[in-house]
Design an enzyme around this catalytic site. Sequence first.
Site, PDB file in Angstrom:
ATOM      1  CE  LYS A   1      -1.529   1.686   4.054  1.00 19.11           C
ATOM      2  NZ  LYS A   1      -1.288   3.101   4.365  1.00 19.11           N
ATOM      3  CG  ASN A   2       2.348   2.723   3.562  1.00 18.94           C
ATOM      4  OD1 ASN A   2       1.189   3.050   3.320  1.00 18.94           O
ATOM      5  ND2 ASN A   2       2.788   2.527   4.784  1.00 18.94           N
TER       6      ASN A   2
ATOM      7  CB  CYS B   1      -3.495  11.685  12.082  1.00 15.06           C
ATOM      8  SG  CYS B   1      -3.063   9.972  11.818  1.00 15.06           S
TER       9      CYS B   1
ATOM     10  NE  ARG C   1       0.799  10.589  10.004  1.00 16.72           N
ATOM     11  CZ  ARG C   1       0.382   9.622   9.198  1.00 16.72           C
ATOM     12  NH1 ARG C   1      -0.786   9.063   9.393  1.00 16.72           N
ATOM     13  NH2 ARG C   1       1.124   9.228   8.191  1.00 16.72           N
TER      14      ARG C   1
ATOM     15  CG  ASP D   1       3.463   1.810   9.328  1.00 15.45           C
ATOM     16  OD1 ASP D   1       3.073   2.663  10.153  1.00 15.45           O
ATOM     17  OD2 ASP D   1       3.736   2.077   8.143  1.00 15.45           O
TER      18      ASP D   1
ATOM     19  NE  ARG E   1      -7.398   4.965   5.757  1.00 13.11           N
ATOM     20  CZ  ARG E   1      -7.238   6.243   5.983  1.00 13.11           C
ATOM     21  NH1 ARG E   1      -7.797   6.790   7.038  1.00 13.11           N
ATOM     22  NH2 ARG E   1      -6.532   6.981   5.179  1.00 13.11           N
TER      23      ARG E   1
HETATM   24  N1  EPU Z   1       6.896  14.646  10.405  1.00 13.89           N
HETATM   25  C1  EPU Z   1       7.119  15.977  10.700  1.00 13.89           C
HETATM   26  N2  EPU Z   1       6.902  16.889   9.706  1.00 13.89           N
HETATM   27  C2  EPU Z   1       6.489  16.541   8.456  1.00 13.89           C
HETATM   28  C3  EPU Z   1       6.269  15.172   8.164  1.00 13.89           C
HETATM   29  C4  EPU Z   1       6.486  14.249   9.172  1.00 13.89           C
HETATM   30  O1  EPU Z   1       7.493  16.318  11.811  1.00 13.89           O
HETATM   31  O2  EPU Z   1       6.320  17.415   7.608  1.00 13.89           O
HETATM   32  C5  EPU Z   1       7.106  13.648  11.470  1.00 13.89           C
HETATM   33  C6  EPU Z   1       5.886  12.787  11.738  1.00 13.89           C
HETATM   34  O3  EPU Z   1       4.984  13.422  12.616  1.00 13.89           O
HETATM   35  C7  EPU Z   1       6.503  11.535  12.328  1.00 13.89           C
HETATM   36  C8  EPU Z   1       7.812  11.418  11.557  1.00 13.89           C
HETATM   37  O4  EPU Z   1       8.067  12.710  11.006  1.00 13.89           O
HETATM   38  O5  EPU Z   1       6.788  11.702  13.683  1.00 13.89           O
HETATM   39  C9  EPU Z   1       7.792  10.401  10.438  1.00 13.89           C
HETATM   40  O6  EPU Z   1       6.605  10.571   9.659  1.00 13.89           O
HETATM   41  P1  EPU Z   1       6.611  10.368   8.105  1.00 13.89           P
HETATM   42  O7  EPU Z   1       6.526  11.670   7.412  1.00 13.89           O
HETATM   43  O8  EPU Z   1       7.744   9.453   7.733  1.00 13.89           O
HETATM   44  O9  EPU Z   1       5.228   9.622   7.890  1.00 13.89           O
HETATM   45  P2  EPU Z   1       4.440   9.598   6.530  1.00 13.89           P
HETATM   46  O10 EPU Z   1       5.400   9.668   5.413  1.00 13.89           O
HETATM   47  O11 EPU Z   1       3.332  10.568   6.586  1.00 13.89           O
HETATM   48  C10 EPU Z   1       4.530   7.017   6.144  1.00 13.89           C
HETATM   49  C11 EPU Z   1       3.560   5.889   6.098  1.00 13.89           C
HETATM   50  C12 EPU Z   1       3.017   5.637   7.482  1.00 13.89           C
HETATM   51  C13 EPU Z   1       4.199   5.306   8.407  1.00 13.89           C
HETATM   52  C14 EPU Z   1       5.212   6.458   8.383  1.00 13.89           C
HETATM   53  C15 EPU Z   1       6.468   6.171   9.169  1.00 13.89           C
HETATM   54  C16 EPU Z   1       2.609   6.046   3.891  1.00 13.89           C
HETATM   55  C17 EPU Z   1       1.438   6.297   3.054  1.00 13.89           C
HETATM   56  N3  EPU Z   1       2.459   6.229   5.197  1.00 13.89           N
HETATM   57  O12 EPU Z   1       3.789   8.144   6.599  1.00 13.89           O
HETATM   58  O13 EPU Z   1       2.191   4.492   7.374  1.00 13.89           O
HETATM   59  O14 EPU Z   1       3.743   5.119   9.725  1.00 13.89           O
HETATM   60  O15 EPU Z   1       5.610   6.708   7.018  1.00 13.89           O
HETATM   61  O16 EPU Z   1       7.119   5.044   8.679  1.00 13.89           O
HETATM   62  O17 EPU Z   1       3.653   5.653   3.397  1.00 13.89           O
HETATM   63  C18 EPU Z   1       0.425   3.053   7.911  1.00 13.89           C
HETATM   64  O18 EPU Z   1       0.616   2.447   6.840  1.00 13.89           O
HETATM   65  O19 EPU Z   1      -0.316   2.601   8.822  1.00 13.89           O
HETATM   66  C19 EPU Z   1       1.075   4.346   8.141  1.00 13.89           C
HETATM   67  C20 EPU Z   1       0.626   5.230   9.026  1.00 13.89           C
END
Ligand code: EPU
Length: 422
Positions: free
Chosen positions: A22-23, A115, A120, A309, A401
């Site tokens: 998915k991701n 969220c 986030r 995750d 999802r």
């Molecule tokens: N963060 C910030 N600022 C930003 C973006 C992120 O501070 O602008 C912080 C977040 O709050 C978090 C950390 O950085 O503490 C890492 O978050 P990240 O941005 O890596 O998360 P994401 O890219 O939004 C993806 C996955 C998530 C997974 C996270 C961490 C997808 C679609 N989602 O989210 O997957 O938990 O990386 O590995 O790829 C799931 O599949 O259940 C899921 C939530």
Amino acid sequence: MDKLLVHGKGSLKGSINISGSKNASLPILAATLLTDDASIVRRVPDVSDTNYMLQILRALGAQVERSSGTVRVEPGEILPEAPYDLVRKMRASICVMGPIMARVGRAKISLPGGCVIGDRPVDLHVKAMQGLGAKVVMEGGDIILSAPKGLIGAEIDMRGKYGPTVLGTDNLMMAAVLAKGTTVINSAASEPEVVDLADFLISMGARIKGAGTRCIIIEGVDELKGIEHTVIPDRIEAGTFMAAAAMVGEGVTLKRVRKEHLEAASGKLLECGHLVEFNESGTEVRIFPGETPQGCDISTAPYPGFPTDMQAQFTALLAITPGISVVEDTIFPQRFMHCSEMKRMGADIKVDGGRAVVHGVASLSAAPVMASDLRASAALVLAALAAEGTTEINRLYHIDRGYEHIDEKLLQLGGAVERVPA
Ligand code: EPU
């Protein structure tokens, strides 16, 4: 709205295929916008998040066809606005920002809302676009971006308070592939899903080096072409079934996996005393529960560390594993909603400041429980499989999802589960 009835204390046996990730699919589908040509993406899992992404692509003007796991996207000219109605349903919608900026030079993306797994923010996504020269204003709940002279390559550090950002790295990479000059992404995320996106972009004609490391270097090109791509297996789905197999399995084989993506999960299962055997090519894994399992400590970390995750699902495993285990989530310190629900099933877990102290209990008992987010719901399914009695899991849409046909896969393994209207 469906609910899942799980009749516990059965066992899982046999084999299933792991779905496409998915991701990895979500940013790759967004990346199809980077050309007006058609692209074909295979093994896109049939889950609601990928469906939301396809709805967003349609709203942006793309023609989209889906036939089981194969998706064809023909973007043509695209619109620069991602509507709130769709964006609010899925935070990952933010990853259309990079491609829209690269193609159109302006974008209006609704700010994703709250969220349940924690705060986030999107500051790093915004920083990435500003780093490439875009002007950004926040107005009426929208992020409005413009780069009238186009995006220009730059050196940008993507490290946030909790480490690198996966979708932030994806967004920057997708914007930079068509920017003028060279972009250097420091503190880049190195997750396999980022590498899969980079592979997709490279096949489209992008010039990217270093994906999978903390430093990605991108030479902008003038245009990209449509291609065909097969997404990587879903390591989180695989890890979820690995935990289930250790909890209630009698020999479960997972096919279509990648061993190198599952080191953290298999390492923890081995540490707990379970048996994990990969075939020679690393594409199949067989799990047997150990005879005298023991607890272990887990601390989530960016790849190749233990994935946030999989934290909830492994907490479910540790809830019935003898001994005391400490589980820490350093990426989403508030991601412990599953613990309160598992406590209703008799688990002995104390959550405090980003850490859960788990005293393994001899058995769990069924109770009506509420899924709060995707991985929390998966953890509840695992706990329910191990529990005495029939557990009713409400708000099943959370699990839909991100897990393709989870009830069917569990049935295939002999699990006693029933999806019924709530
Ligand atoms: N963060 C910030 N600022 C930003 C973006 C992120 O501070 O602008 C912080 C977040 O709050 C978090 C950390 O950085 O503490 C890492 O978050 P990240 O941005 O890596 O998360 P994401 O890219 O939004 C993806 C996955 C998530 C997974 C996270 C961490 C997808 C679609 N989602 O989210 O997957 O938990 O990386 O590995 O790829 C799931 O599949 O259940 C899921 C939530």
